[in-house]
Motif scaffolding. Structure first.
Motif, mmCIF file in Angstrom:
data_model
loop_
_atom_site.group_PDB
_atom_site.id
_atom_site.type_symbol
_atom_site.label_atom_id
_atom_site.label_comp_id
_atom_site.label_asym_id
_atom_site.label_seq_id
_atom_site.Cartn_x
_atom_site.Cartn_y
_atom_site.Cartn_z
ATOM 1 N N ARG A 69 3.837 -15.276 0.238
ATOM 2 C CA ARG A 69 4.467 -15.323 1.556
ATOM 3 C C ARG A 69 5.787 -14.564 1.567
ATOM 4 N N LEU A 70 6.559 -14.666 0.498
ATOM 5 C CA LEU A 70 7.817 -13.922 0.425
ATOM 6 C C LEU A 70 7.559 -12.425 0.413
ATOM 7 N N LEU A 71 6.559 -12.003 -0.358
ATOM 8 C CA LEU A 71 6.202 -10.583 -0.390
ATOM 9 C C LEU A 71 5.698 -10.111 0.967
ATOM 10 N N ALA A 72 4.933 -10.960 1.640
ATOM 11 C CA ALA A 72 4.418 -10.603 2.964
ATOM 12 C C ALA A 72 5.558 -10.434 3.962
ATOM 13 N N ALA A 73 6.540 -11.337 3.920
ATOM 14 C CA ALA A 73 7.683 -11.233 4.831
ATOM 15 C C ALA A 73 8.478 -9.960 4.565
ATOM 16 N N GLY A 74 8.729 -9.671 3.290
ATOM 17 C CA GLY A 74 9.462 -8.451 2.948
ATOM 18 C C GLY A 74 8.713 -7.199 3.345
ATOM 19 N N LEU A 75 7.393 -7.191 3.134
ATOM 20 C CA LEU A 75 6.589 -6.031 3.497
ATOM 21 C C LEU A 75 6.559 -5.825 5.005
ATOM 22 N N CYS A 76 6.499 -6.917 5.773
ATOM 23 C CA CYS A 76 6.491 -6.805 7.238
ATOM 24 C C CYS A 76 7.790 -6.195 7.745
ATOM 25 N N ILE A 77 8.908 -6.626 7.176
ATOM 26 C CA ILE A 77 10.206 -6.068 7.576
ATOM 27 C C ILE A 77 10.280 -4.585 7.225
ATOM 28 N N PHE A 78 9.815 -4.248 6.022
ATOM 29 C CA PHE A 78 9.835 -2.850 5.584
ATOM 30 C C PHE A 78 8.960 -1.982 6.480
ATOM 31 N N LEU B 163 2.854 8.450 -8.261
ATOM 32 C CA LEU B 163 2.612 7.317 -9.155
ATOM 33 C C LEU B 163 3.187 6.004 -8.612
ATOM 34 N N LEU B 164 4.022 6.072 -7.582
ATOM 35 C CA LEU B 164 4.674 4.867 -7.069
ATOM 36 C C LEU B 164 3.669 3.869 -6.505
ATOM 37 N N ILE B 165 2.714 4.357 -5.714
ATOM 38 C CA ILE B 165 1.765 3.448 -5.065
ATOM 39 C C ILE B 165 0.874 2.725 -6.076
ATOM 40 N N PRO B 166 0.215 3.429 -7.020
ATOM 41 C CA PRO B 166 -0.615 2.689 -7.978
ATOM 42 C C PRO B 166 0.176 1.735 -8.865
ATOM 43 N N LEU B 167 1.403 2.108 -9.235
ATOM 44 C CA LEU B 167 2.207 1.204 -10.057
ATOM 45 C C LEU B 167 2.626 -0.034 -9.277
ATOM 46 N N PHE B 168 2.895 0.134 -7.983
ATOM 47 C CA PHE B 168 3.289 -1.024 -7.175
ATOM 48 C C PHE B 168 2.118 -1.989 -7.008
ATOM 49 N N TYR B 169 0.922 -1.452 -6.789
ATOM 50 C CA TYR B 169 -0.245 -2.325 -6.687
ATOM 51 C C TYR B 169 -0.557 -3.000 -8.021
ATOM 52 N N SER B 170 -0.331 -2.293 -9.113
ATOM 53 C CA SER B 170 -0.520 -2.913 -10.430
ATOM 54 C C SER B 170 0.469 -4.051 -10.626
ATOM 55 N N PHE B 171 1.700 -3.839 -10.160
ATOM 56 C CA PHE B 171 2.690 -4.920 -10.234
ATOM 57 C C PHE B 171 2.253 -6.125 -9.402
ATOM 58 N N LYS C 3 -0.972 13.027 0.954
ATOM 59 C CA LYS C 3 -0.119 12.393 1.965
ATOM 60 C C LYS C 3 -0.949 11.549 2.920
ATOM 61 N N TYR C 4 -2.094 12.054 3.334
ATOM 62 C CA TYR C 4 -2.971 11.259 4.205
ATOM 63 C C TYR C 4 -3.520 10.042 3.463
ATOM 64 N N LEU C 5 -3.845 10.216 2.191
ATOM 65 C CA LEU C 5 -4.318 9.087 1.393
ATOM 66 C C LEU C 5 -3.230 8.029 1.243
ATOM 67 N N ALA C 6 -2.000 8.465 0.962
ATOM 68 C CA ALA C 6 -0.895 7.525 0.806
ATOM 69 C C ALA C 6 -0.627 6.784 2.106
ATOM 70 N N LEU C 7 -0.711 7.492 3.230
ATOM 71 C CA LEU C 7 -0.495 6.855 4.526
ATOM 72 C C LEU C 7 -1.579 5.827 4.819
ATOM 73 N N ALA C 8 -2.823 6.185 4.541
ATOM 74 C CA ALA C 8 -3.930 5.257 4.779
ATOM 75 C C ALA C 8 -3.835 4.039 3.873
ATOM 76 N N THR C 9 -3.468 4.257 2.616
ATOM 77 C CA THR C 9 -3.336 3.138 1.678
ATOM 78 C C THR C 9 -2.236 2.193 2.114
ATOM 79 N N SER C 10 -1.091 2.760 2.513
ATOM 80 C CA SER C 10 0.046 1.926 2.917
ATOM 81 C C SER C 10 -0.236 1.185 4.212
ATOM 82 N N ALA C 11 -0.887 1.849 5.150
ATOM 83 C CA ALA C 11 -1.088 1.258 6.475
ATOM 84 C C ALA C 11 -2.277 0.304 6.522
ATOM 85 N N LEU C 12 -3.288 0.538 5.688
ATOM 86 C CA LEU C 12 -4.515 -0.262 5.777
ATOM 87 C C LEU C 12 -4.680 -1.216 4.597
#
Length: 206
Positions: free
Chosen positions: A136-145, A56-64, A109-118
């Motif tokens: 831009r702040l979110l983009a910078a944080g995501l790039c570091i992560f 549930l983490l991935i869909p909730l994060f995208y909803s946020f 797991k493959y779906l989560a990897l594809a969603t996160s990477a693409l």
């Protein structure tokens, strides 16, 4: 904390999504600890809770992201499709017999990897190009992560040297950064409200 902010400001649904996101992180971490076995001895139940919370983490994060970057806007078709697929897997983790978990866990797991990477880079880059607030702040944080995550993957694949995984610290830092961004946004809202009230009082005096 963020759930209480949502109760106080129902119009800001991003507080609800981020609050649920953080709650699920806590549930997942607890399900991975030894402390949970003092409360529940059923390993199947614990595994179900672990998989359900992380799925549930991935869909909730995208909803946020959607409700924070584009307040009041409708969810796009692509995002709705991504959310629907992930929520479907979460529902399967909830109802499928434990003996068949492997049938669902591996594809997820493959779906989560594809969603996160693409999809994640695509979504953030699009938000930056549209000049969404704090994109831009979110983009910078995501790039570091993602950089720390990629470093862990390369290190594990090559075995160049041994060290503790950086992913948990990078993820924790990213969540803290988002929480700080929300706090600054809330302060800005209150400052704007105070400035407006002061302006109205001055106009009434005049």
């Amino acid at each position: 904390y963020h759930l209480l902010l949502y109760v106080a400001r129902r119009v800001d649904t991003h507080y609800l999504h981020f609050g649920l996101f953080c709650t699920l992180i806590a549930i997942y971490s607890f399900s991975r600890s030894y402390s949970i076995y003092s409360m529940a001895a059923d390993s199947a139940l614990i595994t179900r809770l672990e998989n359900l919370s992380i799925s549930l983490l991935i869909p909730l994060f995208y909803s946020f992201l959607q409700t924070y970057l584009y307040p009041g806007a409708r969810f796009g078709r692509l995002l709705v499709s991504v959310l629907a697929v992930h929520f479907s897997f979460s529902a399967l983790f909830l109802v499928i017999p434990f003996t068949h978990f492997a049938w669902i866990a591996v594809p997820w797991k493959y779906l989560a990897l594809a969603t996160s990477a693409l999809y994640s880079p695509y979504y953030i880059i699009r938000s930056v190009r549209k000049r969404a607030r704090d994109a831009r702040l979110l983009a910078a944080g995501l790039c570091i992560f993602l950089a720390f995550t990629l470093f862990d993957l390369i290190r594990d694949a090559t075995g160049i040297f041994a060290m503790e995984l950086l992913f948990p610290y990078a993820f924790f830092g990213f969540v803290l950064a988002v929480a700080g961004m929300l706090a600054l946004r809330l302060i800005q809202v209150f400052n704007e409200k105070d400035a407006l009230n002061a302006e109205l009082e001055n106009s009434n005096v005049a």
